[in-house]
Design a protein around this motif. Sequence first.
Motif, PDB file in Angstrom:
ATOM      1  N   CYS A  70       0.832  -1.207   0.000  1.00 59.55           N
ATOM      2  CA  CYS A  70       0.000   0.000   0.000  1.00 59.55           C
ATOM      3  C   CYS A  70       0.866   1.257   0.000  1.00 59.55           C
ATOM      4  CB  CYS A  70      -0.880   0.049   1.246  1.00 59.55           C
ATOM      5  SG  CYS A  70      -2.032  -1.309   1.384  1.00 59.55           S
ATOM      6  N   LYS A  71       0.262   2.345  -0.383  1.00 61.84           N
ATOM      7  CA  LYS A  71       0.859   3.669  -0.247  1.00 61.84           C
ATOM      8  C   LYS A  71       0.318   4.270   1.043  1.00 61.84           C
ATOM      9  CE  LYS A  71       2.584   3.977  -4.515  1.00 61.84           C
ATOM     10  NZ  LYS A  71       3.989   3.915  -4.740  1.00 61.84           N
ATOM     11  N   ILE A  72       1.142   5.095   1.677  1.00 59.47           N
ATOM     12  CA  ILE A  72       0.724   5.774   2.897  1.00 59.47           C
ATOM     13  C   ILE A  72       1.241   7.210   2.829  1.00 59.47           C
ATOM     14  CG2 ILE A  72       2.732   4.884   4.164  1.00 59.47           C
ATOM     15  CD1 ILE A  72       1.030   4.830   6.657  1.00 59.47           C
ATOM     16  N   ASP A  73       0.345   8.172   3.030  1.00 56.57           N
ATOM     17  CA  ASP A  73       0.734   9.585   3.073  1.00 56.57           C
ATOM     18  C   ASP A  73       1.099   9.930   4.509  1.00 56.57           C
ATOM     19  OD1 ASP A  73       0.383  10.326   0.371  1.00 56.57           O
ATOM     20  OD2 ASP A  73      -1.774  10.431   0.647  1.00 56.57           O
ATOM     21  N   THR A  74       2.337  10.387   4.712  1.00 55.82           N
ATOM     22  CA  THR A  74       2.810  10.694   6.057  1.00 55.82           C
ATOM     23  C   THR A  74       2.691  12.172   6.400  1.00 55.82           C
ATOM     24  OG1 THR A  74       5.067  10.908   5.217  1.00 55.82           O
ATOM     25  CG2 THR A  74       4.404   8.741   6.059  1.00 55.82           C
ATOM     26  N   ALA A  75       2.256  12.991   5.456  1.00 58.11           N
ATOM     27  CA  ALA A  75       2.062  14.424   5.694  1.00 58.11           C
ATOM     28  C   ALA A  75       1.080  14.955   4.654  1.00 58.11           C
ATOM     29  CB  ALA A  75       3.395  15.164   5.607  1.00 58.11           C
ATOM     30  N   ARG A  97       7.591  -0.288  12.505  1.00 55.88           N
ATOM     31  CA  ARG A  97       8.035  -1.653  12.804  1.00 55.88           C
ATOM     32  C   ARG A  97       7.846  -1.937  14.288  1.00 55.88           C
ATOM     33  NH1 ARG A  97      13.493  -0.963   9.519  1.00 55.88           N
ATOM     34  NH2 ARG A  97      13.261   0.999  10.592  1.00 55.88           N
ATOM     35  N   GLY A  98       7.406  -3.123  14.602  1.00 51.54           N
ATOM     36  CA  GLY A  98       7.212  -3.514  15.988  1.00 51.54           C
ATOM     37  C   GLY A  98       5.800  -3.267  16.490  1.00 51.54           C
ATOM     38  N   TYR A  99       4.989  -2.581  15.719  1.00 54.56           N
ATOM     39  CA  TYR A  99       3.596  -2.339  16.102  1.00 54.56           C
ATOM     40  C   TYR A  99       2.708  -3.367  15.415  1.00 54.56           C
ATOM     41  CZ  TYR A  99       4.814   2.364  17.762  1.00 54.56           C
ATOM     42  OH  TYR A  99       5.345   3.426  18.439  1.00 54.56           O
ATOM     43  N   LYS A 100       1.601  -3.710  16.067  1.00 49.98           N
ATOM     44  CA  LYS A 100       0.557  -4.490  15.406  1.00 49.98           C
ATOM     45  C   LYS A 100      -0.420  -3.479  14.838  1.00 49.98           C
ATOM     46  CE  LYS A 100      -2.788  -8.135  15.926  1.00 49.98           C
ATOM     47  NZ  LYS A 100      -3.461  -9.062  16.831  1.00 49.98           N
ATOM     48  N   LEU A 101      -0.684  -3.554  13.529  1.00 53.49           N
ATOM     49  CA  LEU A 101      -1.476  -2.548  12.836  1.00 53.49           C
ATOM     50  C   LEU A 101      -2.712  -3.162  12.190  1.00 53.49           C
ATOM     51  CD1 LEU A 101       1.528  -0.944  10.911  1.00 53.49           C
ATOM     52  CD2 LEU A 101       0.576  -0.177  13.081  1.00 53.49           C
ATOM     53  N   ILE A 102      -3.790  -2.411  12.233  1.00 57.99           N
ATOM     54  CA  ILE A 102      -4.990  -2.769  11.482  1.00 57.99           C
ATOM     55  C   ILE A 102      -5.266  -1.595  10.547  1.00 57.99           C
ATOM     56  CG2 ILE A 102      -7.440  -3.310  11.555  1.00 57.99           C
ATOM     57  CD1 ILE A 102      -7.003  -4.415  14.373  1.00 57.99           C
ATOM     58  N   PRO A 103      -5.060  -1.791   9.227  1.00 60.84           N
ATOM     59  CA  PRO A 103      -5.235  -0.683   8.295  1.00 60.84           C
ATOM     60  C   PRO A 103      -6.634  -0.628   7.687  1.00 60.84           C
ATOM     61  CG  PRO A 103      -4.220  -2.499   7.158  1.00 60.84           C
ATOM     62  CD  PRO A 103      -4.433  -2.946   8.595  1.00 60.84           C
ATOM     63  N   ARG A 104      -7.021   0.552   7.251  1.00 56.29           N
ATOM     64  CA  ARG A 104      -8.184   0.724   6.375  1.00 56.29           C
ATOM     65  C   ARG A 104      -7.585   1.085   5.020  1.00 56.29           C
ATOM     66  NH1 ARG A 104     -12.596   4.767   8.031  1.00 56.29           N
ATOM     67  NH2 ARG A 104     -13.444   2.939   9.050  1.00 56.29           N
ATOM     68  N   VAL A 105      -7.870   0.255   4.038  1.00 55.98           N
ATOM     69  CA  VAL A 105      -7.239   0.409   2.733  1.00 55.98           C
ATOM     70  C   VAL A 105      -8.290   0.731   1.681  1.00 55.98           C
ATOM     71  CG1 VAL A 105      -5.887  -0.772   0.959  1.00 55.98           C
ATOM     72  CG2 VAL A 105      -5.374  -1.160   3.369  1.00 55.98           C
ATOM     73  N   CYS A 106      -7.951   1.683   0.830  1.00 58.39           N
ATOM     74  CA  CYS A 106      -8.809   2.090  -0.279  1.00 58.39           C
ATOM     75  C   CYS A 106      -8.130   1.686  -1.585  1.00 58.39           C
ATOM     76  CB  CYS A 106      -8.996   3.604  -0.210  1.00 58.39           C
ATOM     77  SG  CYS A 106      -9.761   4.318  -1.654  1.00 58.39           S
ATOM     78  N   PHE A 119      -3.396  -2.034  -9.192  1.00 53.70           N
ATOM     79  CA  PHE A 119      -4.094  -1.169  -8.252  1.00 53.70           C
ATOM     80  C   PHE A 119      -3.123  -0.265  -7.505  1.00 53.70           C
ATOM     81  CE2 PHE A 119      -7.325  -4.661  -8.089  1.00 53.70           C
ATOM     82  CZ  PHE A 119      -8.421  -3.907  -8.461  1.00 53.70           C
ATOM     83  N   VAL A 120      -3.573   0.944  -7.192  1.00 49.00           N
ATOM     84  CA  VAL A 120      -2.913   1.774  -6.188  1.00 49.00           C
ATOM     85  C   VAL A 120      -3.755   1.625  -4.935  1.00 49.00           C
ATOM     86  CG1 VAL A 120      -2.313   4.114  -5.472  1.00 49.00           C
ATOM     87  CG2 VAL A 120      -1.965   3.416  -7.845  1.00 49.00           C
ATOM     88  N   CYS A 121      -3.194   0.969  -3.936  1.00 51.80           N
ATOM     89  CA  CYS A 121      -3.879   0.757  -2.666  1.00 51.80           C
ATOM     90  C   CYS A 121      -3.383   1.816  -1.695  1.00 51.80           C
ATOM     91  CB  CYS A 121      -3.584  -0.633  -2.132  1.00 51.80           C
ATOM     92  SG  CYS A 121      -4.116  -1.947  -3.239  1.00 51.80           S
TER      93      CYS A 121
END
Length: 139
Positions: A70-75, A97-106, A119-121
């Motif tokens: 996936c892509k993630i916008d950090t700002a 890293r080291g975190y357990k994550l639950i993402p919402r992906v479009c 796809f661009v996720c």
Amino acid sequence: NNDDATRKNIEFTICEKDEVKINDIYKWALEYLASKNELFFKKPVSKTELQELFKHPIVKKEKYEPRLKCKIDTAGQNMVRCWNANNEKIDLPTDLRGYKLIPRVCFNHIWFMSKECGFVCLCTDIQILECPNDECPFE
């Protein structure tokens, strides 16, 4: 330009249930592209050729669980929103890293490049459930 990139790539390990959903989305998109292939590819494309052109969003490697890139916008305006286990809004950690994550992906759109497409996720929200150990184990 010595500017930090505000859009980064991240891979999420996915469960079997989500893999089935993503496969269904991929199959639907294949059928849609096949039904309008001259619009998208400017020439007739067979289903076999289309399956080679259209990259599956799930990455599978031999010994590893399936992953979704996936892509993630950090700002900026579309910066990913982060939540803790209590559903309280929190800041995006500098290192995930080291975190357990639950993402919402479009599934934002389909990219086209010479002889490939996919796809661009885009990850719009992340729930962060576990924090890494902040203490140095060697002290």
